[in-house]
Design a protein around this motif. Sequence first.
Motif, PDB file in Angstrom:
ATOM      1  N   ASP A 109      36.361  83.869  50.716  1.00 13.22           N
ATOM      2  CA  ASP A 109      36.186  82.459  50.373  1.00 13.22           C
ATOM      3  C   ASP A 109      34.910  81.972  51.050  1.00 13.22           C
ATOM      4  O   ASP A 109      34.250  82.717  51.791  1.00 13.22           O
ATOM      5  CB  ASP A 109      37.405  81.625  50.763  1.00 13.22           C
ATOM      6  CG  ASP A 109      37.629  81.530  52.267  1.00 13.22           C
ATOM      7  OD1 ASP A 109      36.709  81.830  53.046  1.00 13.22           O
ATOM      8  OD2 ASP A 109      38.751  81.139  52.670  1.00 13.22           O
ATOM      9  N   LEU A 110      34.532  80.733  50.805  1.00 11.88           N
ATOM     10  CA  LEU A 110      33.243  80.245  51.295  1.00 11.88           C
ATOM     11  C   LEU A 110      33.236  80.005  52.803  1.00 11.88           C
ATOM     12  O   LEU A 110      32.173  79.782  53.389  1.00 11.88           O
ATOM     13  CB  LEU A 110      32.865  78.959  50.562  1.00 11.88           C
ATOM     14  CG  LEU A 110      32.732  79.073  49.035  1.00 11.88           C
ATOM     15  CD1 LEU A 110      32.191  77.778  48.462  1.00 11.88           C
ATOM     16  CD2 LEU A 110      31.866  80.246  48.622  1.00 11.88           C
ATOM     17  N   LYS A 111      34.400  80.069  53.424  1.00 16.33           N
ATOM     18  CA  LYS A 111      34.487  79.845  54.864  1.00 16.33           C
ATOM     19  C   LYS A 111      34.511  81.142  55.668  1.00 16.33           C
ATOM     20  O   LYS A 111      34.570  81.123  56.895  1.00 16.33           O
ATOM     21  CB  LYS A 111      35.725  79.016  55.193  1.00 16.33           C
ATOM     22  CG  LYS A 111      35.698  77.612  54.588  1.00 16.33           C
ATOM     23  CD  LYS A 111      36.960  76.839  54.942  1.00 16.33           C
ATOM     24  CE  LYS A 111      36.923  75.436  54.339  1.00 16.33           C
ATOM     25  NZ  LYS A 111      38.172  74.668  54.660  1.00 16.33           N
TER      26      LYS A 111
ATOM     27  N   ILE B  70      27.534  88.387  57.167  1.00 17.53           N
ATOM     28  CA  ILE B  70      26.897  87.358  56.338  1.00 17.53           C
ATOM     29  C   ILE B  70      26.580  86.130  57.189  1.00 17.53           C
ATOM     30  O   ILE B  70      27.395  85.691  57.991  1.00 17.53           O
ATOM     31  CB  ILE B  70      27.828  86.968  55.169  1.00 17.53           C
ATOM     32  CG1 ILE B  70      27.927  88.119  54.164  1.00 17.53           C
ATOM     33  CG2 ILE B  70      27.330  85.692  54.471  1.00 17.53           C
ATOM     34  CD1 ILE B  70      28.962  87.899  53.076  1.00 17.53           C
ATOM     35  N   ARG B  71      25.379  85.603  56.990  1.00 19.85           N
ATOM     36  CA  ARG B  71      24.991  84.343  57.617  1.00 19.85           C
ATOM     37  C   ARG B  71      24.602  83.351  56.519  1.00 19.85           C
ATOM     38  O   ARG B  71      23.882  83.708  55.578  1.00 19.85           O
ATOM     39  CB  ARG B  71      23.823  84.539  58.586  1.00 19.85           C
ATOM     40  CG  ARG B  71      23.355  83.243  59.264  1.00 19.85           C
ATOM     41  CD  ARG B  71      22.311  83.525  60.331  1.00 19.85           C
ATOM     42  NE  ARG B  71      22.894  84.281  61.449  1.00 19.85           N
ATOM     43  CZ  ARG B  71      22.168  84.780  62.456  1.00 19.85           C
ATOM     44  NH1 ARG B  71      20.854  84.613  62.478  1.00 19.85           N
ATOM     45  NH2 ARG B  71      22.767  85.455  63.422  1.00 19.85           N
ATOM     46  N   VAL B  72      25.066  82.128  56.662  1.00 21.96           N
ATOM     47  CA  VAL B  72      24.803  81.078  55.676  1.00 21.96           C
ATOM     48  C   VAL B  72      23.681  80.174  56.168  1.00 21.96           C
ATOM     49  O   VAL B  72      23.645  79.789  57.338  1.00 21.96           O
ATOM     50  CB  VAL B  72      26.073  80.237  55.421  1.00 21.96           C
ATOM     51  CG1 VAL B  72      25.799  79.142  54.398  1.00 21.96           C
ATOM     52  CG2 VAL B  72      27.226  81.129  54.957  1.00 21.96           C
ATOM     53  N   PHE B  73      22.755  79.830  55.256  1.00 24.60           N
ATOM     54  CA  PHE B  73      21.679  78.888  55.557  1.00 24.60           C
ATOM     55  C   PHE B  73      21.776  77.718  54.585  1.00 24.60           C
ATOM     56  O   PHE B  73      21.930  77.919  53.374  1.00 24.60           O
ATOM     57  CB  PHE B  73      20.309  79.552  55.404  1.00 24.60           C
ATOM     58  CG  PHE B  73      19.989  80.573  56.457  1.00 24.60           C
ATOM     59  CD1 PHE B  73      19.204  80.246  57.549  1.00 24.60           C
ATOM     60  CD2 PHE B  73      20.477  81.870  56.356  1.00 24.60           C
ATOM     61  CE1 PHE B  73      18.893  81.188  58.525  1.00 24.60           C
ATOM     62  CE2 PHE B  73      20.175  82.823  57.317  1.00 24.60           C
ATOM     63  CZ  PHE B  73      19.392  82.476  58.409  1.00 24.60           C
ATOM     64  N   LYS B  74      21.691  76.506  55.109  1.00 19.62           N
ATOM     65  CA  LYS B  74      21.754  75.308  54.280  1.00 19.62           C
ATOM     66  C   LYS B  74      20.369  74.681  54.158  1.00 19.62           C
ATOM     67  O   LYS B  74      19.634  74.568  55.131  1.00 19.62           O
ATOM     68  CB  LYS B  74      22.746  74.311  54.867  1.00 19.62           C
ATOM     69  CG  LYS B  74      24.180  74.840  54.872  1.00 19.62           C
ATOM     70  CD  LYS B  74      25.154  73.813  55.426  1.00 19.62           C
ATOM     71  CE  LYS B  74      26.589  74.368  55.403  1.00 19.62           C
ATOM     72  NZ  LYS B  74      27.559  73.385  55.951  1.00 19.62           N
ATOM     73  N   MET B  75      20.038  74.241  52.937  1.00 19.74           N
ATOM     74  CA  MET B  75      18.734  73.665  52.646  1.00 19.74           C
ATOM     75  C   MET B  75      18.881  72.163  52.433  1.00 19.74           C
ATOM     76  O   MET B  75      19.847  71.701  51.842  1.00 19.74           O
ATOM     77  CB  MET B  75      18.138  74.312  51.389  1.00 19.74           C
ATOM     78  CG  MET B  75      18.038  75.832  51.469  1.00 19.74           C
ATOM     79  SD  MET B  75      17.820  76.627  49.846  1.00 19.74           S
ATOM     80  CE  MET B  75      16.298  75.859  49.271  1.00 19.74           C
ATOM     81  N   SER B  76      17.889  71.414  52.903  1.00 18.54           N
ATOM     82  CA  SER B  76      17.893  69.964  52.700  1.00 18.54           C
ATOM     83  C   SER B  76      16.462  69.464  52.591  1.00 18.54           C
ATOM     84  O   SER B  76      15.537  70.080  53.135  1.00 18.54           O
ATOM     85  CB  SER B  76      18.610  69.253  53.856  1.00 18.54           C
ATOM     86  OG  SER B  76      17.971  69.532  55.090  1.00 18.54           O
ATOM     87  N   LYS B  77      16.294  68.348  51.874  1.00 17.99           N
ATOM     88  CA  LYS B  77      14.960  67.773  51.708  1.00 17.99           C
ATOM     89  C   LYS B  77      14.739  66.657  52.713  1.00 17.99           C
ATOM     90  O   LYS B  77      15.618  65.824  52.948  1.00 17.99           O
ATOM     91  CB  LYS B  77      14.772  67.245  50.281  1.00 17.99           C
ATOM     92  CG  LYS B  77      14.395  68.332  49.289  1.00 17.99           C
ATOM     93  CD  LYS B  77      13.809  67.739  48.025  1.00 17.99           C
ATOM     94  CE  LYS B  77      13.278  68.841  47.105  1.00 17.99           C
ATOM     95  NZ  LYS B  77      12.621  68.277  45.901  1.00 17.99           N
ATOM     96  N   ASN B  78      13.548  66.664  53.291  1.00 14.42           N
ATOM     97  CA  ASN B  78      13.170  65.606  54.223  1.00 14.42           C
ATOM     98  C   ASN B  78      12.639  64.390  53.465  1.00 14.42           C
ATOM     99  O   ASN B  78      12.394  64.447  52.256  1.00 14.42           O
ATOM    100  CB  ASN B  78      12.122  66.132  55.201  1.00 14.42           C
ATOM    101  CG  ASN B  78      12.619  67.340  55.967  1.00 14.42           C
ATOM    102  OD1 ASN B  78      13.776  67.388  56.373  1.00 14.42           O
ATOM    103  ND2 ASN B  78      11.737  68.323  56.157  1.00 14.42           N
TER     104      ASN B  78
END
Length: 441
Positions: free
Chosen positions: A212-214, A157-165
């Motif tokens: 868990d999430l980690k 599993i790979r986690v990707f984080k999204m953010s707004k510019n």
Amino acid sequence: MEIVALVALTLLLGALVILVAFAVGKRKEELRVKAKQTSNCVVEAVAEKGPATKKHKQEKQRGRKDKLSQHNFSHPLLASSLKGHNGNVTCFDFSSNGKYLASCADDRTVRIWSTKDFLDREHKCLRVNVELDDAILVRFSPDSRAFITWLANGDTIRVFKMSKNKDGSMSVKAASDDFPLKHKASILNIGIAETGKFIMSASNDTTINIWDLKGEILASINTNQMTNSYAAISPCGRFVASCGFTPDVKVWEVCFAKTGEFKEVTRAFELKGHSAGVHAFAFSNDSYKMVTVSKDGTWKLWNTNVEYKKQQDPYLLKTVPCASSDGSLAALSPDGRVVAISDGCNVAMFNASSGELEEQLFSVHSFNITDLRFDVTGRFLVCSGDKAIRVIHNAPGYRATIRDMQDMLKKAQNVAMKQRLQQQIKDAQSALDAVLAAAVH
């Protein structure tokens, strides 16, 4: 005598030459016919599947040729086709806020689509590159600010984080570390609990891992179903369910203490009633209903809102014959009114209450359907199976809503209730009329 023998030998040689020539000629004709048949098969395959992948020096020509060979599907209820991937779409997921659809394909990308563009002609998407791997499964986090993927080559599993510019655009960044390798067999599905407390991964042996999430393993479940065919987390985030070779669906509760610490995984209940292995299942949005599709050629609807801790079993509500095959998927609309079943490249839509077959969509994709689900509003049924994602109007859902509201209207006793139901019927009918009017044009 010598002359006679010479003549006989000459005649014999002549006959042999004629026989050889005949045999060679016949073989050439067989090869010619076979080559023609092979050529026809290749032409049909190319027309169906598109041209074979080119070498690196021809990469620039792929886009144009792929577009020319792309599978065409038309149907009055087709709202749109999302086209952007260069490979076959293997999975997609809706964010819990209903704003986004994330899709992954064997083209080393994940694409983020805006659901508000579904009815537009143009469908822009944000392309997220997956470094040195293909993401074959994708799931949004409950807060819609991240998503997880399963890596085809990395088997993790790979986690990707999204953010707004600041300019309103979106940025996506992969986490620095992937989850550790734990599965020994091919992966079936992954998910994140709506509570945000755990992640699930299931493989096609008999293993389900709870993380868990980690990225630490909290528990590992042995389903004892010989092989798993499907597994998923319930929308409420409390349960994990699986099906497989055995003719039942097993459901577990993932338990946490009030302080938030993981406690245990316990057996909750089972869905028993099919006479053969179960291909797949789906939950309603409130997790109070489940639909299952089996090798026995039926789908079943269940009421799972039971006191399982008091040994109460789920109620079987409906059994309906349907076409199914290995890889068949099931989807249940958020309100539980419509059941969708895939069979190869085809999709059937049923009224969940009556079991009536309302819509049949044939050859929706050029390959077997890889994912099938309703959007969070229930307005659309969405599926994938090649490079495109099909968005289909849920007309059976509008019809079911109208029928249910009309039945409720007959029983309504106060004026306020009658007025509210009449308005809901009017709204649903207007939405259905708009869909059907668009289909005519």
